[in-house]
Every structure is written in C-alpha cells, then in structure tokens.
Design a protein around this motif. Structure first.
Motif, PDB file in Angstrom:
ATOM      1  N   GLN A 112       6.114 -14.271  -1.209  1.00  0.00           N
ATOM      2  CA  GLN A 112       4.695 -14.007  -0.982  1.00  0.00           C
ATOM      3  C   GLN A 112       4.111 -14.936   0.072  1.00  0.00           C
ATOM      4  OE1 GLN A 112       2.454 -14.472  -4.561  1.00  0.00           O
ATOM      5  NE2 GLN A 112       0.535 -13.774  -3.659  1.00  0.00           N
ATOM      6  N   ARG A 113       4.574 -16.174   0.095  1.00  0.00           N
ATOM      7  CA  ARG A 113       3.965 -17.165   0.974  1.00  0.00           C
ATOM      8  C   ARG A 113       4.728 -17.367   2.276  1.00  0.00           C
ATOM      9  NH1 ARG A 113       2.872 -18.389  -4.081  1.00  0.00           N
ATOM     10  NH2 ARG A 113       0.828 -19.233  -4.606  1.00  0.00           N
ATOM     11  N   ALA A 114       5.625 -16.455   2.580  1.00  0.00           N
ATOM     12  CA  ALA A 114       6.411 -16.613   3.803  1.00  0.00           C
ATOM     13  C   ALA A 114       5.520 -16.512   5.030  1.00  0.00           C
ATOM     14  CB  ALA A 114       7.494 -15.549   3.854  1.00  0.00           C
ATOM     15  N   LEU A 115       5.980 -17.153   6.083  1.00  0.00           N
ATOM     16  CA  LEU A 115       5.342 -16.988   7.384  1.00  0.00           C
ATOM     17  C   LEU A 115       5.793 -15.659   7.982  1.00  0.00           C
ATOM     18  CD1 LEU A 115       5.930 -20.648   8.527  1.00  0.00           C
ATOM     19  CD2 LEU A 115       3.680 -19.578   8.335  1.00  0.00           C
ATOM     20  N   PRO A 116       5.068 -15.151   8.950  1.00  0.00           N
ATOM     21  CA  PRO A 116       5.515 -13.911   9.574  1.00  0.00           C
ATOM     22  C   PRO A 116       6.940 -14.066  10.109  1.00  0.00           C
ATOM     23  CG  PRO A 116       3.292 -14.446  10.278  1.00  0.00           C
ATOM     24  CD  PRO A 116       3.788 -15.622   9.484  1.00  0.00           C
ATOM     25  N   PRO A 142       5.020  -3.910   4.964  1.00  0.00           N
ATOM     26  CA  PRO A 142       3.995  -4.805   5.513  1.00  0.00           C
ATOM     27  C   PRO A 142       4.575  -6.017   6.233  1.00  0.00           C
ATOM     28  CG  PRO A 142       3.364  -4.084   3.327  1.00  0.00           C
ATOM     29  CD  PRO A 142       4.757  -3.583   3.550  1.00  0.00           C
ATOM     30  N   ARG A 145       5.449  -5.118   9.709  1.00  0.00           N
ATOM     31  CA  ARG A 145       4.283  -4.968  10.581  1.00  0.00           C
ATOM     32  C   ARG A 145       3.714  -6.317  10.977  1.00  0.00           C
ATOM     33  NH1 ARG A 145       3.237  -0.777   6.761  1.00  0.00           N
ATOM     34  NH2 ARG A 145       1.571  -1.956   5.759  1.00  0.00           N
ATOM     35  N   ARG A 146       3.838  -7.289  10.066  1.00  0.00           N
ATOM     36  CA  ARG A 146       3.347  -8.623  10.382  1.00  0.00           C
ATOM     37  C   ARG A 146       4.295  -9.387  11.280  1.00  0.00           C
ATOM     38  NH1 ARG A 146       2.271 -11.851   4.928  1.00  0.00           N
ATOM     39  NH2 ARG A 146       1.898 -13.443   6.491  1.00  0.00           N
ATOM     40  N   SER A 231       1.162 -21.451  11.312  1.00  0.00           N
ATOM     41  CA  SER A 231       0.348 -20.294  10.955  1.00  0.00           C
ATOM     42  C   SER A 231      -1.111 -20.593  11.243  1.00  0.00           C
ATOM     43  CB  SER A 231       0.521 -19.962   9.477  1.00  0.00           C
ATOM     44  OG  SER A 231      -0.078 -20.952   8.683  1.00  0.00           O
ATOM     45  N   SER A 233      -5.080 -18.627  10.913  1.00  0.00           N
ATOM     46  CA  SER A 233      -5.766 -17.466  10.363  1.00  0.00           C
ATOM     47  C   SER A 233      -6.151 -16.490  11.461  1.00  0.00           C
ATOM     48  CB  SER A 233      -7.030 -17.911   9.623  1.00  0.00           C
ATOM     49  OG  SER A 233      -6.687 -18.745   8.549  1.00  0.00           O
ATOM     50  N   ARG A 234      -6.296 -15.269  11.071  1.00  0.00           N
ATOM     51  CA  ARG A 234      -6.806 -14.234  11.957  1.00  0.00           C
ATOM     52  C   ARG A 234      -7.990 -13.575  11.264  1.00  0.00           C
ATOM     53  NH1 ARG A 234      -2.715 -10.011  12.402  1.00  0.00           N
ATOM     54  NH2 ARG A 234      -2.114 -10.648  10.301  1.00  0.00           N
ATOM     55  N   ALA A 236     -10.014 -10.734   9.578  1.00  0.00           N
ATOM     56  CA  ALA A 236      -9.540  -9.631   8.757  1.00  0.00           C
ATOM     57  C   ALA A 236      -9.791  -8.282   9.418  1.00  0.00           C
ATOM     58  CB  ALA A 236     -10.219  -9.679   7.398  1.00  0.00           C
ATOM     59  N   ASP A 237     -10.948  -8.110  10.039  1.00  0.00           N
ATOM     60  CA  ASP A 237     -11.242  -6.785  10.578  1.00  0.00           C
ATOM     61  C   ASP A 237     -10.506  -6.509  11.873  1.00  0.00           C
ATOM     62  OD1 ASP A 237     -12.565  -8.476  12.228  1.00  0.00           O
ATOM     63  OD2 ASP A 237     -14.473  -7.405  12.189  1.00  0.00           O
ATOM     64  N   ALA A 239      -7.242  -7.607  12.209  1.00  0.00           N
ATOM     65  CA  ALA A 239      -5.847  -7.932  11.949  1.00  0.00           C
ATOM     66  C   ALA A 239      -4.902  -6.929  12.576  1.00  0.00           C
ATOM     67  CB  ALA A 239      -5.608  -8.011  10.446  1.00  0.00           C
ATOM     68  N   GLN A 242      -4.403  -7.663  16.273  1.00  0.00           N
ATOM     69  CA  GLN A 242      -4.055  -9.009  16.690  1.00  0.00           C
ATOM     70  C   GLN A 242      -2.582  -9.260  16.452  1.00  0.00           C
ATOM     71  OE1 GLN A 242      -6.991 -11.199  14.308  1.00  0.00           O
ATOM     72  NE2 GLN A 242      -7.578 -12.162  16.227  1.00  0.00           N
TER      73      GLN A 242
ATOM     74  N   GLU B 196      -1.972 -13.491   7.721  1.00  0.00           N
ATOM     75  CA  GLU B 196      -2.887 -14.624   7.639  1.00  0.00           C
ATOM     76  C   GLU B 196      -4.329 -14.181   7.848  1.00  0.00           C
ATOM     77  OE1 GLU B 196      -1.334 -17.661   7.000  1.00  0.00           O
ATOM     78  OE2 GLU B 196       0.418 -16.359   6.853  1.00  0.00           O
ATOM     79  N   THR B 198      -8.064 -13.170   7.417  1.00  0.00           N
ATOM     80  CA  THR B 198      -9.065 -13.553   6.434  1.00  0.00           C
ATOM     81  C   THR B 198     -10.440 -13.181   6.949  1.00  0.00           C
ATOM     82  OG1 THR B 198      -9.951 -15.397   5.139  1.00  0.00           O
ATOM     83  CG2 THR B 198      -9.319 -15.874   7.398  1.00  0.00           C
ATOM     84  N   GLN B 203     -17.274 -13.056  12.088  1.00  0.00           N
ATOM     85  CA  GLN B 203     -17.158 -11.607  12.222  1.00  0.00           C
ATOM     86  C   GLN B 203     -18.536 -10.972  12.227  1.00  0.00           C
ATOM     87  OE1 GLN B 203     -14.162 -11.631   8.890  1.00  0.00           O
ATOM     88  NE2 GLN B 203     -13.665  -9.695   9.888  1.00  0.00           N
TER      89      GLN B 203
END
Lengths: 266, 503
Positions: A112-116, A142, A145-146, A231, A233-234, A236-237, A239, A242, B196, B198, B203
């Motif tokens: 679950q916590r893996a990096l892309p 998923p 895709r990541r 890592s 953050s990106r 969310a809207d 994602a 990006q 990642e 969030t 936004q």
C-alpha cells in the motif's frame, strides 16, 4: 516511555526491467549489449539507493520471447542483485509480458505504501502476440497507471507505436487535441501526446548503439530512481494529468535520436 | 505525560488539554538541505459564553519543484486558520449543553461550508501577499499562482461541549482511549491510482468542491477520556501497516513517562517555532523533546518525510460549566446528571473482563445482573443510554431486518471496525458508547462481545437485542463476522470506512 514495538519502514520502490529476448536481439550483439548495460548500471543504482535510504529499491526483470517469464522474479534489493545474462531466441510475446507485469502490480502483492514503481520496457521489434490485451490488463492496474513507464527502442525496427502506448501520452506539454506530429501515436489513454518535437522521456528512447543504450539504462537506473525515491504530493484534481514522478533530463547522447541517419553501431 | 491546565482558566473548563504540538523536518529534507514543509499550531480562544476553545492545526506543504513555497504555504495555512476561527467565535455554540437541533445543524454547516470557504479565501490572500512582498522568489514576469504554496490543512476545534474536525488533504486523525486502543477516525480517501495525489488549499474551488471533510461530535460530561492524534501523512507512510500506525499514534498520545529524561533542549529542526509546538508548553516539561525525538525517529526509520502531530486529550473531570464570573449572560446550574468517571487505568482490564456485560447493558440501556458484571467499587452509578442512543439502535435494527438485502452491503462498509475488534486495536466499548451516532457499529461491537463470552453470559444482551426486533438474518450476519475464516459477509476488498461521511 520507550519507543513502541512498531514496524517503521522505508517505502519500497520497485524497478522492473521488461526485456525483449526475441531472436532478433541476437543480431549485432544487441542482447550482449543489453546485459552489459544493465550489469554496469547496477553500482550506480545501488549508490542512488544508499543516498535515498527512505526508499528501498527492489529490482526485478521480466523477459519475453516465445513466452514471457520472470527472469528475476523476486524483488531484490539492488545491492544484492547479481545480474544473470538474458538469452535471446524466439518471437516477441510482449503482450504476455505485460499481463505478467500486471499481475505483479496488483495490490497485493504491491504494498500500500510503495512509491510509484519504475517500469522500463526494452525492445527491438514488434509484438507477435496480443499486445492490446496485455496493455489493457496492465493499465487496468492503478499501480501501473501511477508507474513511471519508460521505453527504450533498440534500433530502428522497434515498434515505436506500441512503445509509445506503453508509456502513454506526455501530460506535461502542450497541443492536447491538436493534430498528431508525424510519427506520433495516441497514448494509452487515447489522448494525444502533448510533447513537442525533440527527445523526451515521455517518448521511446531511441538507442541506436551500445553506448546510447548504456547511457539510457544508466539514466533510468540512477536519475529516474533518484527522482522516484523522493515522493512529492500532487494535486488531487490534476492527478490524471500529472506525472507520478517529475522525470529528470535525459542524458546527452552521441547522436540526436530523431534525425540519426547512421546505421546501427552495436 | 501529566499535562497541566494553563492560562488561569478554571480547571473544570480544562477537560481538553493539549498534549503536544510539533512539526519536524524529515530526514530526507535534512539531508538535502531543504526546509521543513510541515507546520502546526495550537491556539486558545474563549467563546462568548466563557467556554474555552482550543484550535489545533497541522499542515503539509506538498514539496517538489512545483511547490517550492509550500513551506510558507503550510505555515500560512495554520496562521490563517487561527485568524478565521477567531473571527467566527461569535457564531459558534456557546451553550453549556452539547449542541443539538438547530445549533448543531448550524455548527455542521459552518464547518462544512462557511469555514472552508473562509479558510481558502484567507489563505489565498495571504500567499498572494507573500508573493507580492517579493519573498515569493522573484519570479519576474511570472503571474501569481497559489500552486507553489500548495498545502494540506487539518484542524481540530476542541470545546468542553463539542469537538470538531475539518480540513482537506492527506492528514490522519486517530482517537486513542486510555487503554491504548486506537481507531482511525478520519483519512483522505484517495481514488484508485491516485498515488501521492492529495487535496490542497491551492486548488481552485477546493472549499466548494467537496474536498474538505468535516465532522462534529457533541460532548457529554460522561464521555470517557480519550486522546486525539492529528498528524500529517509522513507518520502513517512511515509505518509498515495501519496496525503499526495506530500503535504509534497510541504511543504518541500516551506521551513520556513523568520524569523521563527528555531534556527539552531547543530543536533547530522544529518547524516555525512560533507556530509549531515548541512554544506551546501546555503538555508539560519534556513533551516537546519527547515528540521531537519520536518524530525524528519515525521519519529517519520511515519514509523520510516531514512529520507533524497535534495531540488533544479529553480528560476525566468535573462537569464543565462556565465560571460564575464569566461573561455568560446566565450562569448555569451545576449539571445534575450523574457522571460516568473513567476508572484508573489499572481498572480497565477489570472492565474488559468482568464488566463487559455491564458495559453492554450501559450501551443498550439495560443493567445486567451485578453477579456477572461487578463494577469497580469506586465507580458511581452508571446512567442508562440516553434515549437518543436507543432509538437509533432500534431504527438500525428495523432498517436491516426490514430489508435483509441491506445486510451484506452495510456490513461490507465496516471492515475496519471488524478488523479492529478482531485485532484488539478497537475497543468494543468505543463503539457501544457511540451507539447514538453509529448504531451499526454498536451492534457489531455487541455481537463481538457476545461471540467472545461463554454461552449464557449475555442472555440479557440477547434479550435486549431481540426486544429491538433483531431478526435471525441480522443475527446470522453479525455472527458470521467472527467466524475463524474470512468473514463471508465482509469482503476484504471492500475499503474500510473509518472516514464516514459527515453527519
């Protein structure tokens, strides 16, 4: 109060080579060049891993010829990896390879916590099986895709279209919805590639000789691994548009791959 | 940890104590010479009626090249949160009883709608001012964008009569009871493959777009002590599993042993000392050092990210009523309701063994025979469940038994509760006490206790459940949760729903 007995852990970073081992890779010593390039890249990758202890770099390799099979099935810490040479012979079951890859990118076994993850597809030819099915299976995951998906075309016989579709479109650069530049193909998402002309890690990397191949392999195993280890953050809207990991600049090569006129020099 | 009240307020008002607020630069940022992009804050207010309100905030700047001012963005997020809450004090419930009815609705609406809009607008103004002031990096010719300042924000608002959360982004909130059982109360639910990604203050339309998650809990005097651990994602991502994360949160909530050697030396890596926890002091001597050492270790042995935590503790104590010299228009009489005091920690195992039936009786409004459930000698009389707790149970039983097709999908959503009970990370009484808000959770907890006890010990409970019309289908579905194999009614692929929607 003593620190509790909990498992703190760095985040796994899965780096997976997907290697074409079809018969054509025997020609001009391409398979030897690939083995050598990967082997030579490992110390650099290990150094990057040491410099980024928050990421646990785990390497695997998948080969495909008549059938696809895991060459290094176990996620192996890069410092423990001993590269066993790939052997060439057979056709190009790339679709099956992508299906095998998809199975390993499910969660679980993906953490679950893996990096892309970083996926590097290397090929000199065209798929001989159902590439569409394999790509669909892969992109249904998923984690795929990541993933940072890179492709290296060895020589000019590689199918640039399928490699581009493995990578997907370039989300970072303009011209969405415009006409495709010559030689461009829609990405896996169906969107138009957004990158402009010139080299881009979001396009298949054209390795016309052993030196260029080695530089791209080295770049993927060091610069990209370094970027993927950090890592960030990106939004969310955004994602979907990006990159999972901002890709570093490509290394210099002897010849511009876009206009390289020379024959292969392996 | 032995927090002490501060600021001269009557102790009876200080059931909420801040057990620590701290942000630490992550080991990866330290190695690369990058600043801490997390921030945290504690701020105390007084509501017009005299009740205290404590604000706890954590914020996590996104990091990465695209967010090169996110250290500023996270600090400003915490600061504007304090400003916005200060400006809204007159709108908040000031009664001496837990908010209900229209007051509760208004509070929820403020948390879910007005507060997010005000927070984002004020934050956008603040980051623009920073950019215009030239400290935005001198991006000559580049138009202003809030994106480089991108940050998450998580808030806790704590009063003696209610507490609430709001915010957006990938922060986590854990509730810990005095025995150390921890429960994840709120997390960002990411879309598959989001990675990642969030939600962020930068936004456009984040405040109106459903990115904020908000929730309020009214507080009765008899609510048992618990702690809230609000933390940025660096802590959870440093843990190998959620069970490890919950255990770590419980450890952070427990704090240092009194007198433990945490010298409280200055911490140059504590982010924004004026904002972060190093100057808060309420948690007592050594708390800051305890948190700093703990967070550093978590980051170094974990994901390397910046880490922040803010811990509030609801303590056992007398009824929280305003002081007689407060500015309240009326001075309420002391609360005549009996108080359910938390037994000392040593008594908790007794409650968990001999007192289970009594606990269930409490939850379901029925006292079971003392012969099978001796109460701790010092405990005052337990009140029955307020009517507000019985009716939701009755309705939930009616809903599920009236349409058995709802059973599986309803229980699917409770995977995290089932697993928490199975693993011991979630205490059943946490769910039982909360039966007014979460009757299905209470039913699951009661079923768990029934399963754990010998036959015949809980006949009273069964009778009570049947009095609500508990049908065989519901009994069977609940019982199947505790079968040795994977519960058939709970598909493991279903996402946990500890982050239930705001009421």
């Amino acid at each position: 109060m003593a620190f509790p007995n909990v498992r703190l852990a760095s985040r796994p970073l899965h780096f997976i080579y997907v290697c074409d081992c079809s018969g054509s890779m025997e020609a001009q010593g391409k398979i030897e060049s690939l083995n050598q390039a990967i082997r030579q890249s490992l110390p650099g990758m290990a150094a990057v891993a040491r410099d980024n202890p928050e990421a646990r770099v785990l390497v695997r390799a998948l080969r495909f010829a008549d059938r696809a099979a895991w060459h290094i099935p176990t996620p192996t810490p890069v410092e423990d990896l001993e590269w066993v040479d790939l052997q060439a012979g057979g056709v190009t079951a790339m679709g099956e390879a992508l299906e095998l890859l998809a199975a390993e990118l499910r969660s679980p076994p993906m953490e679950q916590r893996a990096l892309p993850p970083v996926l590097v597809l290397i090929s000199d030819g065209q798929p001989t099986d159902d590439f569409e099915a394999g790509l669909a299976a892969l992109m249904a995951e998923p984690w795929a895709r990541r993933a940072v998906r890179l492709a290296i075309a060895m020589g000019h016989d590689a199918d640039g279209e399928v490699l581009q579709r493995f990578i997907g479109s370039d989300p970072a650069r303009g011209s969405a919805g415009g006409a495709l530049p010559p030689g461009e193909v829609p990405g896996a998402s169906g969107e138009m590639p957004r990158h402009g002309p010139g080299r881009s890690p979001r396009r298949p990397l054209q390795a016309a000789n052993a030196t260029t191949l080695a530089r791209y392999i080295q770049w993927a195993s060091t610069a990209v691994v370094g970027a993927a280890s950090s890592s960030a953050s990106r939004l969310a809207d955004a994602a979907a548009s990006q990159e999972a990991v901002p890709l570093p600049d490509l290394p210099p090569t002897e010849l511009d791959p876009l206009d390289e006129p020379d024959p292969l020099k392996w | 940890m032995n927090p002490t009240p501060s600021s001269g307020e009557p102790a009876m008002l200080r059931r909420w104590l801040v057990a620590g607020v701290c942000s630490r630069r992550g080991s990866a940022h330290r190695r690369r010479g990058q600043p801490c992009q997390d921030a945290s804050l504690q701020r105390a207010f007084t509501l017009p009626g005299g009740l205290p309100l404590t604000l706890l905030a954590v914020a996590d700047g996104h990091g990465g090249q695209a967010y090169h001012h996110s250290d500023v963005g996270s600090a400003l997020a915490c600061e504007v949160a304090a400003e916005v809450v200060a400006a809204a004090l007159a709108r908040l419930p000031v009664g001496t009883a837990p908010p209900a009815g229209a007051d509760l609705m208004a509070l929820r609406r403020w948390l879910a709608e007005d507060l997010p809009i005000a927070l984002q607008q004020r934050w956008l103004t603040a980051v623009r001012q920073h950019w215009l002031a030239g400290s935005g990096g001198g991006e000559g010719g580049v138009p202003f964008s809030p994106v480089p300042y991108g940050s998450t924000l998580g808030l806790l608002l704590l009063t003696p009569r209610w507490w609430a959360l709001t915010g957006l982004g990938d922060w986590d909130l854990v509730r810990v009871d005095p025995a150390g059982a921890a429960e994840l109360l709120s997390q960002e639910v990411a879309a598959p493959g989001a990675g990642e990604a969030t939600a962020s203050l930068c936004q456009e339309g984040a405040a109106q777009g459903g990115w904020f998650r908000s929730r309020v809990w009214p507080l009765e005097d008899q609510v048992l002590p618990f702690s809230l651990v609000l933390c940025t994602d660096g802590i959870r991502k440093s843990c190998a599993s959620d069970a490890d994360f919950l255990a770590l949160a419980a450890w952070l909530a427990a704090g240092p042993d009194p007198g433990a050697a945490h010298p409280g030396a200055p911490h140059p890596d504590t982010a924004h000392p004026a904002i972060g926890g190093s100057d808060t002091g309420e948690g007592g001597v050594g708390v800051d050092a305890f948190l700093a050492e703990g967070l550093d270790r978590i980051s170094a042995e974990g994901c390397g990210d910046d880490v922040s935590v803010a811990i509030g503790r609801w303590q056992a104590g007398a009824a929280a009523v305003p002081p007689s010299d407060s500015s309240a228009a009326t001075v309420p009489a002391p609360d005549p309701r009996p108080h359910l005091q938390e037994p000392p920690l040593a008594a908790v195992p007794l409650l968990l063994t001999g007192g289970l039936a009594l606990l269930i009786g409490l939850a379901l409004g029925q006292r079971l025979p003392l012969a099978s459930a001796p109460a701790p000698a010092a405990s005052p009389p337990r009140p029955g469940l307020p009517p507000a707790g019985r009716e939701p149970l009755r309705r939930e039983v009616g809903r599920l038994c009236g349409d058995p097709a709802l059973l599986v999908p309803s229980l699917h959503t409770r995977h995290s509760q089932v697993q928490g009970l199975r693993r011991g990370t979630l205490r059943p009484e946490t769910l039982l006490i909360d039966s007014a808000r979460d009757p299905l959770g209470a039913l699951i907890a009661a079923s768990f206790l029934e399963h754990r006890r010998e036959a015949g010990r809980l006949n009273g409970l069964q009778d009570e459940m049947f009095s609500f019309g508990l049908c065989p289908a519901l009994r069977s579905a609940l019982g199947s949760l505790w079968l040795p194999a994977t519960p058939p009614a709970i598909h493991p692929a279903m996402a946990p729903t500890s982050n239930r929607p705001s009421p």
